[in-house]
Design an enzyme around this catalytic site. Structure first.
Site, PDB file in Angstrom:
ATOM      1  N   SER A 268      -6.840  -6.912 -26.403  1.00 48.29           N
ATOM      2  CA  SER A 268      -7.664  -8.194 -27.142  1.00 48.29           C
ATOM      3  C   SER A 268      -9.176  -8.287 -28.026  1.00 48.29           C
ATOM      4  O   SER A 268      -9.036  -7.652 -29.292  1.00 48.29           O
ATOM      5  CB  SER A 268      -7.666  -9.208 -25.872  1.00 48.29           C
TER       6      SER A 268
ATOM      7  N   ASP B 226       0.675 -15.874 -26.888  1.00 52.52           N
ATOM      8  CA  ASP B 226      -0.394 -15.037 -26.546  1.00 52.52           C
ATOM      9  C   ASP B 226      -1.192 -16.485 -26.400  1.00 52.52           C
ATOM     10  O   ASP B 226      -1.460 -16.973 -27.747  1.00 52.52           O
ATOM     11  CB  ASP B 226      -0.762 -14.308 -27.410  1.00 52.52           C
TER      12      ASP B 226
ATOM     13  N   HIS C 197      -0.592 -12.694 -22.604  1.00 56.99           N
ATOM     14  CA  HIS C 197      -1.467 -11.556 -23.140  1.00 56.99           C
ATOM     15  C   HIS C 197      -1.311 -10.318 -22.873  1.00 56.99           C
ATOM     16  O   HIS C 197      -1.858 -10.002 -22.038  1.00 56.99           O
ATOM     17  CB  HIS C 197      -3.214 -12.104 -23.221  1.00 56.99           C
TER      18      HIS C 197
END
Length: 528
Positions: A239, A465, A494
């Site tokens: 991320s 995602d 995610h």
């Protein structure tokens, strides 16, 4: 945004912004030649390299000790059980003044056991910004399987986060993010809320704020690399950690070995309005969850069809806009309700879907006037958002986003964006386009990093995602022709590697970590 607990990021650590702690994290650091080494050469004085201004940091001796802070330290106990040791790395607060004030960055390390085939250190970052990663080596090593024995797996709490020198604005909330509300008066309330949060940071953490940036976190990583005595480091970033990896490899070329970025951020879209464009993926994820909940109507009572479940979510939204919903000792208003939904949509699995379904059921009952004691998941989200118990998380996350790039200063920019997009998406657009404290922040000291043109990295992303959308991974793949992209199709997930349990993904990453060779071509994997 760490991973296996209930944290999320806008992307991470606290589910309120992104990942639930089922994502992983990893960081890399790299080593630099010291002035002392250079001074040993026989070059004439005029040809010798200038003294290393960071020599005292690069050459520091680390005091490795137990990771357990006290009898209640669960993270420390998990690290101890996995064989980890912890240390504090001293770094400059301000890299333009290396002789000035210092801070510490906390790290953990599980050393390689296959020393004959040792690759080197693998630094971890699980996202955020604002997420700690010191506790991540045990679960990352499990994901790595046999190849883990060849790495020193290093967890890092970035500057101002976790066990590192803290930054805490003493906010009454763990998150700066809110929905804009139904009308101008609601938007004005959030504007005042955001301005107040920025003022609290200026008053309580002002000296540190200019130095809470991704570029300084990357510089800290390179000090860690040098202190570990390594010429190059490998890196695993999830991320926001993908953006940190992009910045580090650009600022310190040649100092990375194997780089894995999971949940990839397009660097051209990174900034204080990081959530812009996330509406479509979140709508898709919400529909997917609604279908799942409809198939379990007997357990959750949210409707027998996807349409009925979505209608109940909309009913909750409208009820919260009229009157805040009572949930235990908390009130859920029109600004927070969309964030609760957003928070429930980062992980595509039965456990996460079930937690979210219980939370929606609680909100639906409250909207009907029933007395409700919120389920553990919902209670945690409300506690995080409506109290200052996790103020340090929101403080650090916001400081980094605001310190990395400038945001529009005029509230009318945000109001126009909300109004323009509200009709198409009344639930998520007033969140993703809304104002935040960065509108009232001091201008960043440095310009954002211009990411390098190519890097042979392994990129990982799910097509659905809801935080780092798949377009971002494709953009980085195009920017870096030497990279390869592992795509997980059919999952609104995610963070994938080591988190979602897809052998096609995990085996591809582990093969790269074992050999250093990227796949011959991009890899497509199907969700379970």
């Amino acid at each position: 945004m760490h991973l296996p607990d209930s944290g999320g990021d806008i992307y991470d650590r606290r589910d309120i912004h992104v990942l639930s702690r089922s994502s992983g994290t990893a960081r890399r650091a790299a080593l630099a030649l010291t002035a002392a080494a250079l001074a040993c050469t026989a070059l004439p004085a005029t040809a010798r390299a200038a003294p290393d201004p960071l020599a005292r940091y690069h050459q520091q001796h680390l005091d490795w000790k137990s990771c357990v802070l006290d009898p209640e330290d669960t993270t420390g106990k998990e690290l101890r059980q996995a064989g980890a040791r912890c240390a504090d790395v001293t770094v400059p607060l301000d890299y333009s003044d290396p002789g000035g004030r210092t801070i510490t960055v906390a790290i953990s390390r599980i050393r390689a056991t296959d020393t004959g085939r040792r690759v080197g250190p693998l630094l971890l970052n699980g996202g955020g910004p604002g997420g700690p990663s010191l506790g991540d080596p045990p679960w990352v090593r499990k994901a790595m399987k046999d190849v883990a024995a060849r790495y020193d797996v290093v967890g890092v709490d970035p500057r101002f986060i976790g066990r590192s020198t803290p930054l805490d604005c003493r906010w009454p909330t763990g998150s700066a993010w809110r929905g804009a509300g139904a009308d101008r008066s609601g938007f004005d309330r959030v504007t005042a809320f955001s301005k107040n949060l920025a003022g609290l940071c200026r008053g309580n953490a002002g000296d540190a704020l200019p130095h809470a940036t991704t570029r300084n976190t990357a510089r800290d990583m390179d000090v860690i690399r040098a202190v570990l005595g390594e010429r190059r480091i490998s890196y695993l970033g999830y991320s926001y950690g993908s953006y940190l990896g992009e910045v580090y490899t650009t600022m310190f070329p040649g100092r990375t070995d194997r780089v894995v970025l999971d949940g990839v951020i397009d660097p051209d879209r990174y900034g204080p309005r990081l959530l812009l464009g996330a509406e479509r993926a979140n709508r898709h994820a919400l529909k997917g969850w609604a279908s799942w909940a409809a198939a379990r109507e007997g357990a959750y009572g949210l409707g027998r069809t996807r349409g009925e479940v979505l209608a109940n979510v909309e009913r909750i939204r409208k009820a919260a806009a009229r009157t805040p919903l009572r949930l235990g000792g908390h009130r859920l208003d029109e600004h927070l309700m969309p964030m609760v939904v957003f928070n429930g949509l980062s992980q595509h699995n039965d456990a996460a879907y079930g937690d979210f379904a219980q939370g929606v059921r609680d909100m639906l009952r409250a909207s009907e006037g029933q007395r409700v004691t919120p389920s553990p998941w919902l209670a945690g989200v409300l506690e995080f958002t409506l109290t200052g118990a996790d103020s340090h998380y929101g403080s650090a996350q916001t400081a980094i986003l605001c310190g990395d790039a400038p945001a529009p200063r005029d509230p009318e920019v945000y109001w126009r964006d909300v109004q323009r997009t509200r009709a198409q998406d009344p639930l998520f657009a007033p969140v993703t386009h809304n104002i935040n404290p960065c509108a009232f922040w001091d201008r960043p000291r440095e310009r954002p990093t211009r990411i390098r043109d190519d890097l042979p990295a392994l990129l990982v992303n799910a097509t659905g995602d809801p935080r780092t959308d798949y377009d971002g991974a494709e953009a980085v793949r195009d920017r870096w022709p030497s990279s390869r992209l592992v795509t997980l199709s059919g999952a609104d997930q995610h963070a994938v590697y080591g988190v979602h349990g897809v052998p096609c993904v995990d085996d591809t990453v582990n093969a790269y970590l074992a050999t250093g060779r990227l796949p011959a071509r991009d890899v497509d994997c199907a969700a379970r």
